[in-house]
Design an enzyme around this catalytic site. Structure first.
Site, short mmCIF file in Angstrom:
data_model
loop_
_atom_site.label_atom_id
_atom_site.label_comp_id
_atom_site.label_asym_id
_atom_site.label_seq_id
_atom_site.Cartn_x
_atom_site.Cartn_y
_atom_site.Cartn_z
N GLY A 46 7.46 109.50 85.05
CA GLY A 46 8.09 108.61 85.11
C GLY A 46 7.44 107.38 84.31
O GLY A 46 6.59 107.78 83.69
N ASN A 47 7.85 106.06 84.35
CA ASN A 47 7.00 105.10 83.92
C ASN A 47 7.33 103.95 84.70
O ASN A 47 7.98 103.89 85.72
CB ASN A 47 7.79 104.88 82.44
N ARG A 48 6.54 102.91 84.48
CA ARG A 48 6.23 101.80 85.60
C ARG A 48 7.12 100.62 85.50
O ARG A 48 7.01 99.44 85.86
CB ARG A 48 4.70 101.15 85.19
N SER A 49 8.26 100.86 84.72
CA SER A 49 9.31 99.78 84.62
C SER A 49 9.98 99.53 85.91
O SER A 49 10.40 100.58 86.60
CB SER A 49 10.36 100.22 83.69
#
Ligand code: C5P
Length: 220
Positions: free
Chosen positions: A29-32
């Site tokens: 995933g990513n940190r958005s």
């Protein structure tokens, strides 16, 4: 009171970050957090728009005033966007979309006992949702992309943005710098907005709510 300058406009906004499962308990995933996209949804709704928010793993509460659809993976996001975009005047792709996903999702938990000291993953490219929308563009529809880059130099950021907006076929691109402590998951944001000709058509710095209103001013 907010001006009702988006009255009658149908706006689709994606927010958050997509997650690509590796097995039933893990993902890439990513940190958005979804904060900027949710702020855009709230602001557009306050200005009279009919808003559909497509949230990918939102870490903030989705506003009650808008239609919300929750998704997780990039392929789910693509399908939800395709359904909602058909009748939209404006599509704002604020979500951070995974560029790649695991080629295979393990049915059971991947175990270190059977993997040994290294674990190799094969990733395959995800479809570019924004580019797909541009290729199937509805007449008069305005397509807005975001570009979160780790370049903090303004000229480098603009150069990347100008190449990207052409590649994607979007009408407007919102550029911001992200990093370990910037952009994602914070309460503030600094953006530069360009059009397809590469001209700067907007700039804003402040809370994500005020940045959202500035972006909408540019679109109006
Ligand atoms: O290429 P990059 O990921 O920087 O482009 C960012 C923009 O493109 C964002 O608006 C994002 O929502 C969108 N995007 C997309 N599909 C992808 C990757 C990004 O629509 N697979």
């Amino acid at each position: 009171l907010a001006p009702k300058d988006l009255l009658g406009k149908r706006i689709v906004i994606t927010a958050g970050g997509t997650r690509e499962p590796l097995d039933p308990v893990r993902f890439i995933g990513n940190r958005s957090s979804g904060k900027q996209g949710v702020a855009l949804a709230l602001a557009a709704s306050a200005r009279g728009a009919d808003v559909t928010l497509i949230g990918a793993n939102l870490e903030v509460h989705a506003p009650d005033a808008v239609h919300v659809e929750h998704v997780s993976t990039t392929l789910e996001l693509r399908d939800a966007v395709a359904g909602a975009a058909a009748s939209a005047d404006i599509v704002i792709m604020a979500a951070a979309v995974a560029d790649y996903r695991p080629e295979a999702v393990a049915e059971g938990k991947i175990k270190k006992e059977t993997q040994g000291d290294t674990l190799q993953l094969t990733l395959v490219k995800n479809p570019d949702i924004l580019h797909g929308l541009a290729e199937a563009r509805q007449p008069g529809q305005v397509l807005v992309g975001f570009a979160a880059e780790t370049e903090s130099d303004r000229d480098a950021l603009l150069a990347l943005g100008r190449a990207k907006i052409l590649r994607k076929g979007a009408d407007v691109l919102v550029l911001n710098t992200v990093g370990w402590t910037e952009g994602f998951a914070t309460d503030g944001n600094t953006v530069v907005v360009i059009n397809a000709a590469g001209d700067i058509v907007g700039e804003a710095a402040g809370t994500k709510a005020s940045v959202a209103n500035s972006i909408l001013d540019t679109l109006v």
